[in-house]
Motif scaffolding. Sequence first.
Motif, PDB file in Angstrom:
ATOM      1  N   VAL A  81       0.854  -1.195   0.000  1.00  0.00           N
ATOM      2  CA  VAL A  81       0.000   0.000   0.000  1.00  0.00           C
ATOM      3  C   VAL A  81       0.887   1.241   0.000  1.00  0.00           C
ATOM      4  CG1 VAL A  81      -1.840  -1.183   1.256  1.00  0.00           C
ATOM      5  CG2 VAL A  81      -0.136   0.123   2.531  1.00  0.00           C
ATOM      6  N   SER A  82       0.297   2.373  -0.350  1.00  0.00           N
ATOM      7  CA  SER A  82       1.057   3.620  -0.289  1.00  0.00           C
ATOM      8  C   SER A  82       1.241   4.033   1.168  1.00  0.00           C
ATOM      9  CB  SER A  82       0.325   4.727  -1.046  1.00  0.00           C
ATOM     10  OG  SER A  82      -0.861   5.093  -0.373  1.00  0.00           O
ATOM     11  N   GLU A  83       2.235   4.890   1.404  1.00  0.00           N
ATOM     12  CA  GLU A  83       2.454   5.369   2.767  1.00  0.00           C
ATOM     13  C   GLU A  83       1.232   6.115   3.281  1.00  0.00           C
ATOM     14  OE1 GLU A  83       5.985   7.718   2.511  1.00  0.00           O
ATOM     15  OE2 GLU A  83       7.331   5.980   2.637  1.00  0.00           O
ATOM     16  N   ASP A  84       0.600   6.916   2.393  1.00  0.00           N
ATOM     17  CA  ASP A  84      -0.610   7.642   2.786  1.00  0.00           C
ATOM     18  C   ASP A  84      -1.720   6.686   3.189  1.00  0.00           C
ATOM     19  OD1 ASP A  84       0.619  10.039   2.288  1.00  0.00           O
ATOM     20  OD2 ASP A  84      -0.305  10.341   0.311  1.00  0.00           O
ATOM     21  N   ALA A  85      -1.866   5.620   2.408  1.00  0.00           N
ATOM     22  CA  ALA A  85      -2.919   4.648   2.704  1.00  0.00           C
ATOM     23  C   ALA A  85      -2.646   3.925   4.016  1.00  0.00           C
ATOM     24  CB  ALA A  85      -3.048   3.643   1.568  1.00  0.00           C
ATOM     25  N   ALA A  86      -1.386   3.629   4.272  1.00  0.00           N
ATOM     26  CA  ALA A  86      -1.017   2.959   5.519  1.00  0.00           C
ATOM     27  C   ALA A  86      -1.362   3.837   6.718  1.00  0.00           C
ATOM     28  CB  ALA A  86       0.473   2.621   5.512  1.00  0.00           C
ATOM     29  N   LEU A  87      -1.095   5.137   6.577  1.00  0.00           N
ATOM     30  CA  LEU A  87      -1.428   6.068   7.660  1.00  0.00           C
ATOM     31  C   LEU A  87      -2.938   6.203   7.812  1.00  0.00           C
ATOM     32  CD1 LEU A  87       1.219   8.873   6.998  1.00  0.00           C
ATOM     33  CD2 LEU A  87       1.160   7.310   8.950  1.00  0.00           C
TER      34      LEU A  87
END
Length: 212
Positions: free
Chosen positions: A31-37
Motif C-alpha cells: 500500500v502507499s504510505e498515505d494509505a497505511a497512515l
Amino acid sequence: MTSSKITALLQPPDKKGRVDVYADGEYLMSVSEDAALEAKLRVGMVLDSDALSEVEHSVSLTRAKNKAYSYLSYGDMSERQLFQKLCRGGFEDSIAAECVGKMREMGFVDDARYAASLADSLANSRLYGPRRIEQELYRRGIDSETAKEALDGLETDFTESVKALARGRLRRDMSDPREIQKLIAALVRCGHDYDTIKSSLSEMTDEEEIYE
C-alpha cells in the motif's frame, strides 16, 4: 479468513512511497504510505475479515483521493465530472462517490463556485448568450438550480456581446438579407435570443457600424 496479525511493515528500497504489509510472517499486500497512515496500520494489529475489508476500503479511498488531487491540479471541475473521471480511472462507483464527497467537504470541488466561474468565462471570453451558457453548464454536470444562480449572478451586457460577435463576423456588405440571416443564425448558435439580436443589430445599423 481467520484472524491474523500484522508482523511487519516494511518500506522496500525499490518501491518508493510504498509499504509492504506482512501478516503472520507472510506478505499480505503493498500500500502507499498515505494509505497505511489512513488505515492506521501498525505492527500487532489483528486483522479479521471485517478489519481487512476496512483496510482495503481505506486503501482504495486514499488512492481515489490522490487521483482526485491530480485531476484537480489541472483545473476546477464539477462534482459529476470528477466522479466520472474516477470511475473511468477504474474506481468503483461507491469509492468514487465517497471520494467526491470528501473533496466537497474540503472545498476542493464546489459546483456553485465552478458554475459561476465558468459562466463568467463563457459570457465574457467566448461571448456566449444565456442559452448556450446554460447548455454548457448542464453538459459539465451542473444542475438546473445552480446553473440559474450562476446566470443570475452575471453582470454581462449581452447586447454588447452580440455587437462584438457581429463585428467579428462581418466580412462583406451586410445589406444582403441572406448574409444578415447567416449572421443571425450564428448568433443564435452562440446562445443569444432573437430580441437581443434584433435590438443589437438595429443599434449597429443606426450607428452605421454594420456596414463598416
